[in-house]
Design a protein around this motif. Structure first.
Motif, PDB file in Angstrom:
ATOM      1  N   PRO A 145       0.865  -1.183  -0.013  1.00  0.00           N
ATOM      2  CA  PRO A 145      -0.061  -0.060   0.091  1.00  0.00           C
ATOM      3  C   PRO A 145       0.701   1.208  -0.106  1.00  0.00           C
ATOM      4  O   PRO A 145       1.893   1.316   0.484  1.00  0.00           O
ATOM      5  N   THR A 146       0.385   2.157  -0.621  1.00  0.00           N
ATOM      6  CA  THR A 146       1.117   3.710  -0.708  1.00  0.00           C
ATOM      7  C   THR A 146       0.702   4.465   0.570  1.00  0.00           C
ATOM      8  O   THR A 146      -0.470   4.999   0.474  1.00  0.00           O
ATOM      9  N   VAL A 147       1.589   4.326   1.489  1.00  0.00           N
ATOM     10  CA  VAL A 147       1.373   4.925   2.708  1.00  0.00           C
ATOM     11  C   VAL A 147       2.696   5.491   3.312  1.00  0.00           C
ATOM     12  O   VAL A 147       3.684   5.359   2.788  1.00  0.00           O
ATOM     13  N   GLY A 148       2.590   6.470   4.176  1.00  0.00           N
ATOM     14  CA  GLY A 148       3.698   6.993   4.736  1.00  0.00           C
ATOM     15  C   GLY A 148       3.189   8.063   5.792  1.00  0.00           C
ATOM     16  O   GLY A 148       2.253   7.854   6.638  1.00  0.00           O
ATOM     17  N   THR A 149       3.958   9.237   5.970  1.00  0.00           N
ATOM     18  CA  THR A 149       3.647   9.956   7.101  1.00  0.00           C
ATOM     19  C   THR A 149       3.665  11.655   6.306  1.00  0.00           C
ATOM     20  O   THR A 149       4.281  11.695   5.051  1.00  0.00           O
ATOM     21  N   TRP A 150       3.366  12.598   6.794  1.00  0.00           N
ATOM     22  CA  TRP A 150       3.103  13.868   6.349  1.00  0.00           C
ATOM     23  C   TRP A 150       3.755  14.920   7.536  1.00  0.00           C
ATOM     24  O   TRP A 150       3.545  14.324   8.649  1.00  0.00           O
ATOM     25  N   GLU A 151       4.138  15.943   7.271  1.00  0.00           N
ATOM     26  CA  GLU A 151       4.572  17.169   8.156  1.00  0.00           C
ATOM     27  C   GLU A 151       4.402  18.537   7.195  1.00  0.00           C
ATOM     28  O   GLU A 151       4.871  18.587   6.100  1.00  0.00           O
ATOM     29  N   CYS A 152       4.233  19.466   8.201  1.00  0.00           N
ATOM     30  CA  CYS A 152       4.173  20.750   7.694  1.00  0.00           C
ATOM     31  C   CYS A 152       5.797  21.204   7.151  1.00  0.00           C
ATOM     32  O   CYS A 152       6.707  20.738   8.103  1.00  0.00           O
ATOM     33  N   ASP A 153       5.957  22.002   6.486  1.00  0.00           N
ATOM     34  CA  ASP A 153       7.088  22.423   5.973  1.00  0.00           C
ATOM     35  C   ASP A 153       7.112  24.206   5.742  1.00  0.00           C
ATOM     36  O   ASP A 153       6.907  24.550   4.648  1.00  0.00           O
ATOM     37  N   GLY A 154       6.745  24.673   6.819  1.00  0.00           N
ATOM     38  CA  GLY A 154       6.344  26.078   6.916  1.00  0.00           C
ATOM     39  C   GLY A 154       5.022  26.394   6.993  1.00  0.00           C
ATOM     40  O   GLY A 154       4.362  25.318   7.043  1.00  0.00           O
ATOM     41  N   GLU A 155       4.404  27.441   6.685  1.00  0.00           N
ATOM     42  CA  GLU A 155       2.853  27.884   7.019  1.00  0.00           C
ATOM     43  C   GLU A 155       2.224  27.336   5.612  1.00  0.00           C
ATOM     44  O   GLU A 155       0.781  27.138   5.858  1.00  0.00           O
TER      45      GLU A 155
END
Length: 175
Positions: A145-155
């Motif tokens: 499955p195409t999964v992962g994590t995400w995070e903000c990179d600035g506002e």
């Protein structure tokens, strides 16, 4: 400049009086308040000359619209407002700047790709996945499955991190 036709068509469909200027369209609702939609994306609601609220707007199809006031989103299609979790602000800002369609609940935001019949889901806990919209099954790559994590990179930008690569919204590309 934003296309104001959706505002005009909405007002016409509801029998509301509307007017246009060189950079805006405005209509008066049945309660007497006015709503003004500027080409810049600015939205204002007034009762008489008193400003009641303001935010930003965008079309939702040919005859409806969305209004954002902070993290509160109003949909003329449903006549409902919903509040989005502030953790998704960086994703929301990026998507709005590119006029991309998305949906949200209190704990997830879905970026829609109607042509591909897929969507990306950003979860409140930092997880991310790519899914088939028809049955919500994960999109598979090499049997995984195409999964992962995400995070903000600035506002106003974000990154998606998977075992296949990193998506950077600022660059609009995978590396």
């Amino acid at each position: 400049m934003r296309n104001r036709q959706c505002i005009k068509k909405f007002a016409e469909s509801k029998g509301l009086t509307f007017g246009t200027g060189s950079t805006f369209v405005t209509f008066v609702t049945t309660d007497g308040s006015s709503r003004t939609f500027h080409d810049s994306g600015k939205f204002e609601k007034k009762r008489g000359s008193t400003l009641v609220s303001q935010g930003t707007w965008q079309c939702d199809g040919a005859d409806n619209y969305f209004v954002w006031e902070g993290n509160k989103k109003y949909s003329s299609r449903t006549n409902l407002s919903a509040t989005m979790n502030t953790i998704f602000n960086c994703v929301k800002e990026e998507l709005e700047s590119r006029n991309m369609k998305y949906e949200f609940t209190s704990n997830e935001l879905k970026l829609l790709f109607p042509r591909d019949k897929q969507h990306w889901t950003f979860y409140e806990d930092g997880k991310w996945g790519k899914f088939n919209t028809e049955d919500n099954s994960p999109v598979m790559i090499d049997g995984k499955p195409t999964v992962g994590t995400w995070e903000c990179d600035g506002e106003e930008e974000y990154k998606v991190l998977t075992e296949w690569g990193i998506y950077n919204s600022k660059l609009n590309s995978w590396t």
